[in-house]
Write a protein that holds these residues in place. Structure first.
Motif, short mmCIF file in Angstrom:
data_model
loop_
_atom_site.label_atom_id
_atom_site.label_comp_id
_atom_site.label_asym_id
_atom_site.label_seq_id
_atom_site.Cartn_x
_atom_site.Cartn_y
_atom_site.Cartn_z
N LEU A 132 0.84 -1.20 0.00
CA LEU A 132 0.00 0.00 0.00
C LEU A 132 0.88 1.25 0.00
O LEU A 132 2.09 1.18 0.15
CB LEU A 132 -0.90 0.01 1.24
N CYS A 133 0.23 2.40 -0.14
CA CYS A 133 0.96 3.67 0.01
C CYS A 133 1.52 3.75 1.43
O CYS A 133 0.83 3.38 2.40
CB CYS A 133 0.01 4.85 -0.21
N ASN A 134 2.76 4.22 1.55
CA ASN A 134 3.28 4.45 2.89
C ASN A 134 2.73 5.77 3.43
O ASN A 134 2.00 6.49 2.73
CB ASN A 134 4.81 4.41 2.92
N ARG A 135 3.07 6.08 4.67
CA ARG A 135 2.47 7.23 5.35
C ARG A 135 2.70 8.54 4.58
O ARG A 135 1.75 9.28 4.31
CB ARG A 135 3.04 7.36 6.77
N ARG A 136 3.93 8.82 4.20
CA ARG A 136 4.24 10.10 3.55
C ARG A 136 3.51 10.24 2.23
O ARG A 136 2.88 11.26 1.95
CB ARG A 136 5.75 10.21 3.35
N HIS A 137 3.58 9.19 1.41
CA HIS A 137 2.93 9.26 0.10
C HIS A 137 1.42 9.31 0.23
O HIS A 137 0.75 10.04 -0.52
CB HIS A 137 3.35 8.05 -0.74
N PHE A 138 0.88 8.56 1.19
CA PHE A 138 -0.57 8.57 1.38
C PHE A 138 -1.06 9.97 1.77
O PHE A 138 -2.04 10.47 1.21
CB PHE A 138 -0.97 7.56 2.46
N LEU A 139 -0.41 10.59 2.73
CA LEU A 139 -0.86 11.90 3.20
C LEU A 139 -0.70 12.96 2.11
O LEU A 139 -1.57 13.84 1.96
CB LEU A 139 -0.09 12.30 4.45
#
Length: 295
Positions: A132-139
């Motif tokens: 899945l998207c990691n935290r930085r990319h997701f936000l």
């Protein structure tokens, strides 16, 4: 200098394919025209490296071959004008082969670097365990979706999902079992939402979902289905594990920063935990929810 290069890269990456092809092809043809009209002793072959690089990076395989053909043909023509009339045939063959090797090697090197950069960029945006998207990319992506929904005057929903009692599973069955559960949960979440929705792992056993351009009724339906699917799934791993979901639906007219939205959804998720865990708590901002509350 770095900022200018970054701006150029973003512009090229976001430009329509037809515009990129036209730009690179025009650049190569201008260099070819110069090769024909400028005296032969002014060697132009080095100028082709820029359109070759741009073709590989932004234009695709077809455009790359076209630019290589233009570069090789015009450079060979220029070499022919420079070679003495009585030069042995092998002199010309050696000169032509050197051009082929130089241009083909440069294109191959650019292709290798392009694939390498794509892989590095993907790895920097992806959670290694779940994909899945990691935290930085997701936000970052979620903030973009917020702005897009506001421009389109559409509701969006941001949800935080946390696995209850996950540490107990890790302690009792080991981290391999915990990793297997996290991977299964990520697949379950992706299957429960649309391809246009955004799913990410924020860290540990905490996940998040953005439902862009989604009506309040549809968001409630999706979240309840997601919770039901997760409840069924986690029971196959450990009967003590459950899922708590906190979500906030934001109507057009309010553009909060992603950090604020995340904080509000997180508070709702912890409200679920405070009421006994294993539920969905959804609220709305600037609008009235269809069926709000705890379930």
């Amino acid at each position: 200098m770095v900022l200018h290069i970054g701006y150029w890269h973003r512009w090229m990456a976001s430009a329509p394919a037809s515009r990129k092809r036209a730009l690179v092809l025009t650049m190569a043809l201008l260099i070819a025209w110069g090769d024909f009209v400028i005296p032969a002793y002014i060697y132009m072959a080095g100028f082709y490296f820029l359109p070759i690089y741009l073709a590989v990076w932004y234009g695709g395989l077809g455009l790359t071959f076209a630019i290589l053909a233009i570069a090789i043909f015009t450079s060979m023509h220029n070499l022919t004008r420079l070679l003495p009339v009585d030069a042995p045939l092998w002199h010309a063959a050696l000169a032509y082969c050197s051009l082929l090797i130089v241009f083909a090697s440069f294109a191959s090197l650019m292709q290798f670097l392009h694939k390498l950069m794509e892989r590095v960029e993907l790895e920097s945006q992806t959670d290694a365990l779940t994909g899945l998207c990691n935290r930085r990319h997701f936000l970052n992506t979620a903030q973009f979706e917020i702005y897009r929904c506001q421009r389109a005057a559409q509701d969006y929903t941001f949800a935080m999902i946390d696995l209850d009692n996950f540490k107990q599973l890790n302690d009792a069955q080991g981290h391999a079992a915990g990793d297997a559960l996290l991977l299964a949960v990520s697949r379950c979440m992706v299957a429960a939402v649309r391809s246009s929705d955004l799913v990410g792992r924020l860290g540990g056993d905490e996940f998040a979902v953005v439902l862009p351009e989604t009506s309040q009724a549809l968001a409630e339906e999706v979240l309840n289905r997601l919770h039901s699917n997760l409840r069924t799934l986690v029971q196959t791993f450990d009967c003590s594990v459950t899922a708590s979901i906190g979500a906030i639906t934001v109507a057009p007219g309010d553009v909060p920063a992603i950090g604020k939205v995340c904080e509000q959804a997180d508070a709702l998720m912890y409200a679920v935990k405070g009421r006994g865990k294993d539920g969905v708590f959804r609220t709305c901002k600037n609008s009235v929810c269809a069926g709000p509350g705890f379930s």
